[in-house]
Scaffold this active site. Structure first.
Site: not given
Ligand code: AMP
Length: 113
Positions: A95, A99, A101
């Site tokens: 995404v 963000h 984590h």
């Molecule tokens: P990254 O792979 O570091 O970009 O992390 C993106 C994170 O967003 C992943 O751990 C997904 O599980 C999480 N994610 C995607 N869509 C949603 C959502 N609608 N609500 C909560 N988490 C989400």
């Protein structure tokens, strides 16, 4: 940002989330696919695509995200936790809205995969 991401839609209230913290600069909510008993994402309201896209002017915002991570960890009753920022596809970023984590509630391994 060129295209709205799922996170900007969460910020707009178009997509629901399980919110755990919010203030004027950021929002924290539970990850939809948790990788640990506690897995929370902390996102800035400012639509930065990645850590790489951050500029000198974002210094305070980046520090704020770290302090919020620690605050949320305490709120969740965690003594030990890990923060992760994936930058770029090969690092696992899916995404493209910055963000942090926050993962905790289990023993972590090192190095990460
Ligand atoms: P990254 O792979 O570091 O970009 O992390 C993106 C994170 O967003 C992943 O751990 C997904 O599980 C999480 N994610 C995607 N869509 C949603 C959502 N609608 N609500 C909560 N988490 C989400």
């Amino acid at each position: 940002m060129a295209n709205p991401t799922i996170f900007s839609r969460i910020l707009e209230g178009e997509i629901p989330c399980e919110e755990v913290y919010k203030d004027e600069f950021c929002l924290a909510f539970r990850d939809i696919q948790p990788q640990a008993p506690v897995h929370i994402l902390i996102i800035p309201r400012k639509p930065l695509e990645s850590l790489q896209a951050a500029k000198e002017e974002d210094k305070a915002l980046l520090g704020h995200l770290m302090l919020v991570a620690a605050k949320v960890a305490e709120q969740e009753g965690l003594q030990d936790w890990r923060t992760v920022i994936n930058n770029g596809e090969k690092a696992g970023q899916t995404v493209f809205h910055l963000h942090v984590h926050l993962l905790g509630g289990r023993t972590m391994k090192w190095p990460p995969g």
